[in-house]
Design an enzyme around this catalytic site. Structure first.
Site, PDB file in Angstrom:
ATOM      1  N   LYS A 257       0.861  -1.189   0.000  1.00  0.00           N
ATOM      2  CA  LYS A 257       0.000   0.000   0.000  1.00  0.00           C
ATOM      3  C   LYS A 257       0.895   1.236   0.000  1.00  0.00           C
ATOM      4  O   LYS A 257       1.357   1.677   1.043  1.00  0.00           O
ATOM      5  CB  LYS A 257      -0.896  -0.035   1.247  1.00  0.00           C
ATOM      6  CG  LYS A 257      -2.241   0.675   1.105  1.00  0.00           C
ATOM      7  CD  LYS A 257      -2.140   2.134   0.770  1.00  0.00           C
ATOM      8  CE  LYS A 257      -1.772   2.998   1.948  1.00  0.00           C
ATOM      9  NZ  LYS A 257      -1.507   4.410   1.568  1.00  0.00           N
TER      10      LYS A 257
ATOM     11  N   CYS B  90      13.345  11.737   6.523  1.00  0.00           N
ATOM     12  CA  CYS B  90      13.275  11.477   7.967  1.00  0.00           C
ATOM     13  C   CYS B  90      14.638  11.700   8.602  1.00  0.00           C
ATOM     14  O   CYS B  90      14.744  11.919   9.795  1.00  0.00           O
ATOM     15  CB  CYS B  90      12.712  10.106   8.267  1.00  0.00           C
ATOM     16  SG  CYS B  90      13.326   8.841   7.203  1.00  0.00           S
TER      17      CYS B  90
HETATM   18  P1  ADP Z   1       3.054  11.121   6.067  1.00  0.00           P
HETATM   19  O1  ADP Z   1       2.741  12.211   7.048  1.00  0.00           O
HETATM   20  O2  ADP Z   1       4.496  10.871   5.805  1.00  0.00           O
HETATM   21  O3  ADP Z   1       2.177  11.088   4.848  1.00  0.00           O
HETATM   22  P2  ADP Z   1       1.491   9.101   7.363  1.00  0.00           P
HETATM   23  O4  ADP Z   1       1.959   8.474   8.611  1.00  0.00           O
HETATM   24  O5  ADP Z   1       0.250   9.911   7.389  1.00  0.00           O
HETATM   25  O6  ADP Z   1       2.759   9.838   6.843  1.00  0.00           O
HETATM   26  O7  ADP Z   1       1.304   7.993   6.235  1.00  0.00           O
HETATM   27  C1  ADP Z   1       2.257   6.998   5.930  1.00  0.00           C
HETATM   28  C2  ADP Z   1       1.544   5.847   5.250  1.00  0.00           C
HETATM   29  O8  ADP Z   1       0.596   5.260   6.159  1.00  0.00           O
HETATM   30  C3  ADP Z   1       0.727   6.242   4.023  1.00  0.00           C
HETATM   31  O9  ADP Z   1       0.840   5.218   3.048  1.00  0.00           O
HETATM   32  C4  ADP Z   1      -0.697   6.341   4.578  1.00  0.00           C
HETATM   33  O10 ADP Z   1      -1.685   6.171   3.605  1.00  0.00           O
HETATM   34  C5  ADP Z   1      -0.699   5.214   5.574  1.00  0.00           C
HETATM   35  N1  ADP Z   1      -1.703   5.344   6.670  1.00  0.00           N
HETATM   36  C6  ADP Z   1      -2.324   6.448   7.131  1.00  0.00           C
HETATM   37  N2  ADP Z   1      -3.144   6.163   8.171  1.00  0.00           N
HETATM   38  C7  ADP Z   1      -3.040   4.830   8.389  1.00  0.00           C
HETATM   39  C8  ADP Z   1      -3.615   3.913   9.347  1.00  0.00           C
HETATM   40  N3  ADP Z   1      -4.461   4.303  10.270  1.00  0.00           N
HETATM   41  N4  ADP Z   1      -3.234   2.620   9.272  1.00  0.00           N
HETATM   42  C9  ADP Z   1      -2.336   2.207   8.345  1.00  0.00           C
HETATM   43  N5  ADP Z   1      -1.772   3.011   7.428  1.00  0.00           N
HETATM   44  C10 ADP Z   1      -2.112   4.300   7.439  1.00  0.00           C
END
Ligand code: ADP
Length: 494
Positions: free
Chosen positions: A173, A281
């Site tokens: 994903k 990061c």
């Molecule tokens: P960034 O701020 O770097 O975009 P995120 O932590 O929001 O980082 O997202 C990193 C990845 O995790 C993306 O692929 C996002 O779609 C996915 N993601 C976001 N929320 C969730 C969740 N609750 N569970 C699993 N994956 C998630």
């Protein structure tokens, strides 16, 4: 262009038929394509396909799986420039850097290929006669790989090559901001000979990510992203006792001593703070300057930072590309306001960039704050943009305290000619990675990568260590004595 998911060997849209747009952050008129907005049921289908394919993939000899990884590396090599161009177009960092991103994928593929012949276990003497003892490495099942947008190829390869090499199948994903690179990578894997169902690509956002974490067919999760999301992922994994590897935020610092080679440090700080527009990061977001060289170095730094050319990363001569999207742009500008309101001095930058060629993109001027106190929010929180906070210190011990005084612990750096201080830094900097006389960025694919404190949860990507994460140890005893031999008893209780 309409792109699709790849599930069980077939390209298909989301069952919801919904899509999202992928847009060039350097020019929002440039639409790259539409991608499927996947749902829980798409993830379920991908997980079932991966579960089914696992039955045969796990039985393929690891060296043979390695041959497929080698082929993938060769295809990446032959398509390096094309992939880099596409990557720059969808996420903005400059072409030289996206080529580096592809190279990291190539390195990771070749490392995986050879690891197929080295998935070592142990043989150990048994305490009983006529008994043989050993440990072997086995695959775990289906791996869910959830990735961010800042290294759209390298990070997926860090996870997917070792996962596959160890005999797991994958549900991938990728981030919504970089689906095209993910699509191209999956094409490469298919061409290299990864069988149907072994790699499954599910595009989408939080719903799809959460569905990957929650799906009972998926046995382990490798996640890179924000600390906030990482905490949610870990909690959800705990409900099913899933193995989970988390790579999260950083607030990395360079410590510059008064005896350092300042010209060398200048190159390193510019590259560390403003390379990838600060969206790594491992980016240098704090610069700790010894008071004796504080003013002199700042002058050098500002001069160089002012020369950095903002623009489309695919255009020759661009030093710094855009930030990823409007939300991130607003977030960074907000941090700049916080910095000013806390009493730090914004020396250069501090605003959205304007000018020819920048009108349609998310550009922020490289920004340097001085008079920053270690407790300021801009010195504590991850900004993920081209913003550098400069903090003055008097002694090395004070610098160590400041460097360690944040909740993250990914990368760190010391510039000095003093070998004693260098070894103290290696020992005392609370970080997963310490560089001496080099910036905070520059990880190599064959060494472990990861951080301490709130950056990670104890696992590492890269190098030999990631293979531990993607495999399970099985212990085997073979008793060829022909009698029941009781461990701990028969040898001692005679
Ligand atoms: P960034 O701020 O770097 O975009 P995120 O932590 O929001 O980082 O997202 C990193 C990845 O995790 C993306 O692929 C996002 O779609 C996915 N993601 C976001 N929320 C969730 C969740 N609750 N569970 C699993 N994956 C998630």
């Amino acid at each position: 262009m309409t792109f699709q998911n790849y599930i069980g060997g077939k390209w298909k849209p989301s069952s919801s038929q919904e899509t999202f747009l992928n847009i060039n952050p350097a020019n929002t008129d440039d639409l790259i394509g539409t991608f499927p907005q996947s749902t829980t049921s798409d993830v379920q289908e991908a997980a079932e396909a991966a579960r089914e394919a696992y039955k045969t993939w796990r039985l393929m000899p690891a060296p043979k799986r390695g041959d497929i990884m080698r082929k993938a590396g060769m295809i990446l090599e032959s398509r390096k420039d094309e992939l880099a161009r596409e990557m720059t177009r969808e996420m903005g960092k400059v072409f030289a850097e996206t080529k580096g991103d592809v190279q990291e994928g190539i390195d990771t593929a070749y490392y995986a290929a050879t690891e197929g012949r080295r998935l070592f276990g142990h043989t150990v003497p048994s305490e009983l006669p006529n008994k043989f003892a050993m440990s072997i490495r086995q695959p775990i099942g289906v791996a869910g790989c959830i990735t961010p947008w800042n290294f759209p190829l390298a990070i997926p390869t860090w996870k997917i090559f070792p996962a596959l090499l160890c005999g797991n199948t994958v549900v991938f994903k990728p981030a919504m901001e970089t689906p095209k690179t993910a699509h191209l990578f999956v094409e490469v894997l298919i061409e290299a000979g990864v069988p149907e169902g072994v790699i499954n690509l599910v595009h989408g956002g939080d719903e799809a990510g959460k569905a990957v974490v929650d799906n009972p067919h998926i046995n382990l999760i490798s996640f890179t992203g924000s600390s906030q999301t990482g905490a949610i992922v870990a909690q959800n994994c705990a409900k099913q006792h899933k193995r989970v590897s988390l790579e999260m935020g950083g607030k990395n610092a360079v410590v510059l001593m008064d005896d350092a080679d300042l010209k060398l440090a200048l190159d390193g700080v510019i590259w560390g703070a403003f390379g990838t527009t600060g969206q790594r990061c491992t980016a240098t977001s704090r610069l700790l300057l010894h008071e004796a060289i504080h003013d002199q170095f700042l002058e050098m730094l500002v001069k160089r930072a002012e020369q950095l050319k903002l623009g489309d990363g695919n255009q020759e001569g661009t030093d710094v590309g855009p930030v990823i999207n409007d939300a991130q742009l607003q977030r960074i500008l907000n941090y700049i306001e916080i910095g000013k309101s806390e009493g730090a001095t914004c020396l250069i930058g501090g605003k959205r960039a304007s000018g020819k060629g920048l009108e349609k993109g998310y550009f922020i001027e490289p920004t340097i704050f001085t008079d920053v106190k270690p407790e300021h929010r801009i010195a504590q929180e991850e900004i993920f943009g081209p913003v550098l906070s400069v903090i003055k210190f008097k002694t090395f011990d004070e610098a160590v305290q400041i460097l360690n005084g944040v909740r993250y612990g990914l990368s760190s750096s010391l510039y000095t000619k003093n070998v004693n201080l260098a070894f103290q830094a290696m020992r005392d900097f609370e970080a997963g990675i310490t560089y001496i006389n080099a910036p905070t960025i520059g990880a190599e694919a064959h060494l472990p990568f990861g951080g301490v404190k709130e950056t990670g949860n104890g696992h590492r990507e890269g190098g030999w260590q990631v293979y531990e994460f993607f495999s399970e140890t099985k212990t085997i005893y073979v008793d060829f004595s022909g009698t029941l031999q009781r461990a701990q008893i028969d040898n001692y209780d005679k």
